[in-house]
Write an enzyme that holds these catalytic residues in place. Structure first.
Site, PDB file in Angstrom:
ATOM      1  N   ASP A   1       0.822  -1.218   0.000  1.00  0.00           N
ATOM      2  CA  ASP A   1       0.000   0.000   0.000  1.00  0.00           C
ATOM      3  C   ASP A   1       0.853   1.264   0.000  1.00  0.00           C
ATOM      4  O   ASP A   1       0.636   2.188   0.786  1.00  0.00           O
ATOM      5  CB  ASP A   1      -0.948  -0.004   1.204  1.00  0.00           C
ATOM      6  CG  ASP A   1      -2.046   1.053   1.095  1.00  0.00           C
ATOM      7  OD1 ASP A   1      -2.316   1.519  -0.023  1.00  0.00           O
ATOM      8  OD2 ASP A   1      -2.634   1.410   2.140  1.00  0.00           O
TER       9      ASP A   1
ATOM     10  N   GLU B   1       2.073  -2.579  -5.132  1.00  0.00           N
ATOM     11  CA  GLU B   1       1.853  -1.168  -4.782  1.00  0.00           C
ATOM     12  C   GLU B   1       3.104  -0.512  -4.206  1.00  0.00           C
ATOM     13  O   GLU B   1       3.042   0.232  -3.228  1.00  0.00           O
ATOM     14  CB  GLU B   1       0.646  -0.994  -3.852  1.00  0.00           C
ATOM     15  CG  GLU B   1      -0.677  -1.031  -4.600  1.00  0.00           C
ATOM     16  CD  GLU B   1      -1.861  -0.523  -3.788  1.00  0.00           C
ATOM     17  OE1 GLU B   1      -1.694   0.382  -2.945  1.00  0.00           O
ATOM     18  OE2 GLU B   1      -2.962  -1.051  -3.995  1.00  0.00           O
TER      19      GLU B   1
ATOM     20  N   ASP C   1      -1.389  -9.750  -5.264  1.00  0.00           N
ATOM     21  CA  ASP C   1      -2.709  -9.231  -4.940  1.00  0.00           C
ATOM     22  C   ASP C   1      -3.573  -9.398  -6.179  1.00  0.00           C
ATOM     23  O   ASP C   1      -3.494  -8.608  -7.120  1.00  0.00           O
ATOM     24  CB  ASP C   1      -2.607  -7.752  -4.538  1.00  0.00           C
ATOM     25  CG  ASP C   1      -3.967  -7.120  -4.250  1.00  0.00           C
ATOM     26  OD1 ASP C   1      -4.983  -7.843  -4.297  1.00  0.00           O
ATOM     27  OD2 ASP C   1      -4.013  -5.904  -3.992  1.00  0.00           O
TER      28      ASP C   1
END
Length: 311
Positions: free
Chosen positions: A71, A101, A211
């Protein structure tokens, strides 16, 4: 964006809050951190990580990996959260790390601290995936980026051909299209990955982690090839490591609903040629379940830790 780690690299700035300056000074930001050391020297949350039971000592016949969406697009507390990632790498000493990310400043931070790993980037701009390979155990032969032609979110597939203890491995990571409305694109991307996995030579073991944002109904529509297995399913669908995106337990994102999903997945296609060692999954756990000193988690996703035994 490039300034999100400025406090790490310039702790002498008077404008920085004293509490943050102290954390930076304590973590010796200018030093290179060898993540094969036992002490989690690059995390301000080392004490929390140490409370977790450390995996058994490095086994020559086992391969370990972590897959984690870190993230990086959420820049709040990002330096502390990056140190949190480092503390888990020290604790688990994975041979392979799949990351999603990432942003350029995060990659620069890892390059400075994670000197015991080879870092491969799946992009340069915006956000992208990456791999970390433990230099003492995994030798990089070549890598490539496969584009998804119809992605709307800059997504791709990062592939690395490596040697591990004399075995040929093909490593893959990706961040599939996000959000419920992009199911069709996500399923296209899953088909690309499955095709790449099944087309690999029969003396190569293929490992994918990332992911995927997949819902079970989408996987059912595409179907997994008979040679590919979902590691979580193979290990008995253990409830404690089912949900990797869990807004009930993880408070990093403030949302007006509870969502518990198995977005992050690990797939394996074993080598089938006679005489070639097989890597069989033997353990899975979630990582990143502890809050950091800043009051947040390392990411809004839990990471996945897996180990594989040679048989």
């Amino acid at each position: 964006m490039e300034r999100v780690f400025e406090i790490e690299d310039s702790p002498e700035r008077d404008a920085s809050p004293k509490s943050k300056r102290k954390k930076v000074e304590d973590s010796a930001p200018g030093a290179c951190i060898d993540l094969t050391e036992d002490k989690p020297a690059c995390s301000s949350d080392a004490n929390t990580a140490k409370t977790k039971q450390k995996p058994s000592e490095e086994d020559d016949n086992k391969l370990s990996l972590i897959s984690w969406n870190v993230d990086g697009l959420d820049t709040d507390n990002l330096p502390e959260r990056a140190r949190g990632l480092c503390s888990y790498l020290v604790l688990y000493t994975p041979d392979v790390v799949f990351l999603q990310e990432l942003i350029p400043p995060y990659v620069q931070y890892l390059r400075k601290r994670a000197v015991s790993y080879t870092l491969i980037e799946g992009g340069e701009d915006g956000y992208f995936t990456g791999m970390m390979l433990k230099k003492s155990r995994v030798k990089l032969l070549e890598s490539q980026i496969v584009t998804y032609p119809t992605t709307k979110m800059m997504r791709n597939l990062l592939i690395a051909q490596v040697k591990f203890k004399g075995q040929d491995l093909c490593l893959m990571t990706s961040h599939f299209e996000s959000c419920k409305g992009y199911a069709e694109e996500r399923m296209k991307q899953l088909r690309v990955v499955m095709q790449r996995m099944t087309e690999a030579p029969d003396d190569v073991t293929v490992l994918f982690g990332g992911d995927t944002n997949l819902r079970d109904t989408e996987v059912a529509k595409v179907g997994l090839p008979s040679s590919v297995c979902d590691v979580w399913e193979r290990l008995g669908k253990q409830e404690h490591c089912r949900y990797t995106w869990d807004t009930k337990a993880n408070s990093n994102k403030t949302v007006p609903y509870i969502s518990r999903c198995r977005f992050d997945r690990v797939y394996v296609r074993l080598a089938t040629r006679e005489g070639v060692p097989h890597l069989a999954p033997d353990h899975m756990a979630l990582v990143g379940l502890e809050k950091l000193d800043c009051g947040r988690y390392t990411s809004d996703h839990w990471g996945i830790y897996c180990s594989f035994s040679a048989g």
